[in-house]
Design an enzyme around this catalytic site. Structure first.
Site, PDB file in Angstrom:
ATOM      1  N   ASP A   8       0.860  -1.187   0.000  1.00 53.05           N
ATOM      2  CA  ASP A   8       0.000   0.000   0.000  1.00 53.05           C
ATOM      3  C   ASP A   8       0.899   1.241   0.000  1.00 53.05           C
ATOM      4  O   ASP A   8       2.143   1.132  -0.020  1.00 53.05           O
ATOM      5  CB  ASP A   8      -0.935  -0.031   1.220  1.00 53.05           C
ATOM      6  CG  ASP A   8      -2.212   0.792   0.999  1.00 53.05           C
ATOM      7  OD1 ASP A   8      -2.305   1.514  -0.002  1.00 53.05           O
ATOM      8  OD2 ASP A   8      -3.113   0.714   1.861  1.00 53.05           O
ATOM      9  N   GLU A  10      -0.097   4.624   1.714  1.00 54.67           N
ATOM     10  CA  GLU A  10      -0.249   5.637   2.768  1.00 54.67           C
ATOM     11  C   GLU A  10       0.728   5.432   3.923  1.00 54.67           C
ATOM     12  O   GLU A  10       0.952   6.360   4.716  1.00 54.67           O
ATOM     13  CB  GLU A  10      -1.689   5.653   3.298  1.00 54.67           C
ATOM     14  CG  GLU A  10      -2.719   6.195   2.311  1.00 54.67           C
ATOM     15  CD  GLU A  10      -3.300   5.122   1.404  1.00 54.67           C
ATOM     16  OE1 GLU A  10      -2.728   4.002   1.356  1.00 54.67           O
ATOM     17  OE2 GLU A  10      -4.315   5.396   0.747  1.00 54.67           O
ATOM     18  N   HIS A  60      -2.663  -0.304  -3.777  1.00 55.49           N
ATOM     19  CA  HIS A  60      -3.144   1.051  -3.470  1.00 55.49           C
ATOM     20  C   HIS A  60      -3.947   1.640  -4.634  1.00 55.49           C
ATOM     21  O   HIS A  60      -3.502   1.621  -5.790  1.00 55.49           O
ATOM     22  CB  HIS A  60      -1.982   1.984  -3.143  1.00 55.49           C
ATOM     23  CG  HIS A  60      -2.413   3.416  -3.055  1.00 55.49           C
ATOM     24  ND1 HIS A  60      -3.093   3.911  -1.965  1.00 55.49           N
ATOM     25  CD2 HIS A  60      -2.332   4.434  -3.947  1.00 55.49           C
ATOM     26  CE1 HIS A  60      -3.392   5.177  -2.184  1.00 55.49           C
ATOM     27  NE2 HIS A  60      -2.942   5.522  -3.381  1.00 55.49           N
ATOM     28  N   HIS A 104      -1.409   1.369   6.597  1.00 54.71           N
ATOM     29  CA  HIS A 104      -1.870   2.467   7.458  1.00 54.71           C
ATOM     30  C   HIS A 104      -2.882   1.922   8.452  1.00 54.71           C
ATOM     31  O   HIS A 104      -3.424   0.829   8.258  1.00 54.71           O
ATOM     32  CB  HIS A 104      -2.507   3.556   6.593  1.00 54.71           C
ATOM     33  CG  HIS A 104      -3.562   2.988   5.690  1.00 54.71           C
ATOM     34  ND1 HIS A 104      -4.849   2.743   6.120  1.00 54.71           N
ATOM     35  CD2 HIS A 104      -3.496   2.532   4.411  1.00 54.71           C
ATOM     36  CE1 HIS A 104      -5.531   2.173   5.141  1.00 54.71           C
ATOM     37  NE2 HIS A 104      -4.734   2.031   4.090  1.00 54.71           N
ATOM     38  N   HIS A 115      -7.692   5.167   7.401  1.00 55.24           N
ATOM     39  CA  HIS A 115      -8.966   4.874   6.744  1.00 55.24           C
ATOM     40  C   HIS A 115      -9.086   3.355   6.657  1.00 55.24           C
ATOM     41  O   HIS A 115      -8.111   2.642   6.922  1.00 55.24           O
ATOM     42  CB  HIS A 115      -9.042   5.506   5.347  1.00 55.24           C
ATOM     43  CG  HIS A 115      -8.092   4.938   4.346  1.00 55.24           C
ATOM     44  ND1 HIS A 115      -6.742   5.211   4.347  1.00 55.24           N
ATOM     45  CD2 HIS A 115      -8.277   4.066   3.325  1.00 55.24           C
ATOM     46  CE1 HIS A 115      -6.149   4.570   3.353  1.00 55.24           C
ATOM     47  NE2 HIS A 115      -7.047   3.848   2.723  1.00 55.24           N
ATOM     48  N   GLU A 133      -7.349  -2.454   7.519  1.00 55.80           N
ATOM     49  CA  GLU A 133      -6.944  -3.259   6.356  1.00 55.80           C
ATOM     50  C   GLU A 133      -5.967  -4.353   6.763  1.00 55.80           C
ATOM     51  O   GLU A 133      -5.915  -5.413   6.131  1.00 55.80           O
ATOM     52  CB  GLU A 133      -6.360  -2.350   5.274  1.00 55.80           C
ATOM     53  CG  GLU A 133      -7.434  -1.451   4.670  1.00 55.80           C
ATOM     54  CD  GLU A 133      -6.904  -0.417   3.702  1.00 55.80           C
ATOM     55  OE1 GLU A 133      -5.821  -0.615   3.112  1.00 55.80           O
ATOM     56  OE2 GLU A 133      -7.573   0.623   3.531  1.00 55.80           O
TER      57      GLU A 133
HETATM   58 ZN    ZN Z   1      -3.777   2.865  -0.068  1.00 57.18          ZN
END
Ligand code: ZN
Length: 269
Positions: A8, A10, A60, A104, A115, A133
């Site tokens: 990912d 972030e 992502h 993240h 998020h 996640e």
């Molecule tokens: Zn992401």
């Protein structure tokens, strides 16, 4: 030894703004290179510790972020979107370890760019337990019997991963000062630590246990607006729990997860 990497953006050191993670905007071209190099560090560490097969799944946004020509040639890459298992596409019982790189923390936590899958989701829970996640995807790996051995991202996702998984190798490459600011390690330092941790994770592999999902499996989604729950509740089998919350139950987690993905997609329809 086969290693699966879900990458990912972030949680990469230096990334602190949504705009930096969106194609065509602001610092995106630089940030995707920082992401690619953190993934390379994980690949290098894995190879050093004896990995013979490495798959990287670009996880992502539109999932075409990694700069393929800059990626270590030993790795194969899954690039692109609309994948049934999304951030975990390509995982199978053949793999020995999963790495989460650039991750993240969950929605409404004190992490950089926190998020859960979309900014419309306030909470994602599985059989009553709220997860981000990291949990969403560790349960997919666990369904296939594969343990998560390494998680990298900010200090908040590291804490979340340790609380959820217990024994897991981690690297905190930055520390949130707010949702949109962080005290960051220099990219070079972040890569050194990730490479070291990846190698250590594979050497410690017997210590890590797959996060096996329960059966049956209920995924509950709370949204930031009732209109999103209206759209999500169109899915057959979806149950409206309250104005902003829907849930879906299936015999196995993979089906429940796919139901949750479908409900999230409906909010964009
Ligand atoms: Zn992401």
């Amino acid at each position: 030894m086969k290693v699966y990497i879900s990458a990912d953006m972030e949680g990469v050191s230096g990334v602190v703004a949504w705009e930096s993670t969106e194609r065509g905007k602001d610092d995106y071209e630089r940030m995707r290179r920082l992401m690619t190099q953190e993934v390379n560090a994980a690949i290098e560490g894995a190879l050093e510790a004896g990995a013979t097969y490495v798959v990287v799944n670009d996880s992502h946004g539109g999932m075409r972020n990694l700069v393929l020509e800059d990626l270590k040639p030993e790795a194969r890459v899954i690039s692109g979107d609309r994948k049934p298992l999304s951030m975990m596409e390509g995982i199978s019982p053949d793999f020995d370890a999963v790495f989460f790189v650039g991750y993240h923390s969950q929605a409404c936590s004190l992490g950089v760019l926190n998020h859960t899958y979309t900014t419309r989701v306030v909470q994602y829970s599985v059989n009553g337990k709220a997860v981000g996640e990291t949990g969403m995807n560790a349960l997919i790996a666990g369904f296939f019997g594969v343990p998560v051995a390494l998680v990298t991202g900010d200090a908040a996702v590291v804490a979340e991963a340790k609380a959820l998984l217990g024994d897991v190798e981690t690297v905190a490459v930055k520390e949130a000062r707010s949702q949109y600011s962080a005290l960051c390690l220099h990219p070079v330092k972040a890569r050194e630590l990730i490479k070291e941790a990846a190698a250590k994770a594979l050497r410690n592999l017997p210590a890590y246990r797959p996060l096996r999902p329960e059966s049956p499996s209920t995924v509950r989604l709370s949204f930031s607006a009732s209109g999103h729950a209206d759209a999500a509740s169109i899915m057959p089998g979806a149950v409206r729990v309250d104005p902003v919350t829907v849930e879906f139950t299936a015999q196995d987690y993979i089906t429940a997860y796919r139901g949750a993905r479908t409900m999230m997609h409906l909010t964009f329809a």
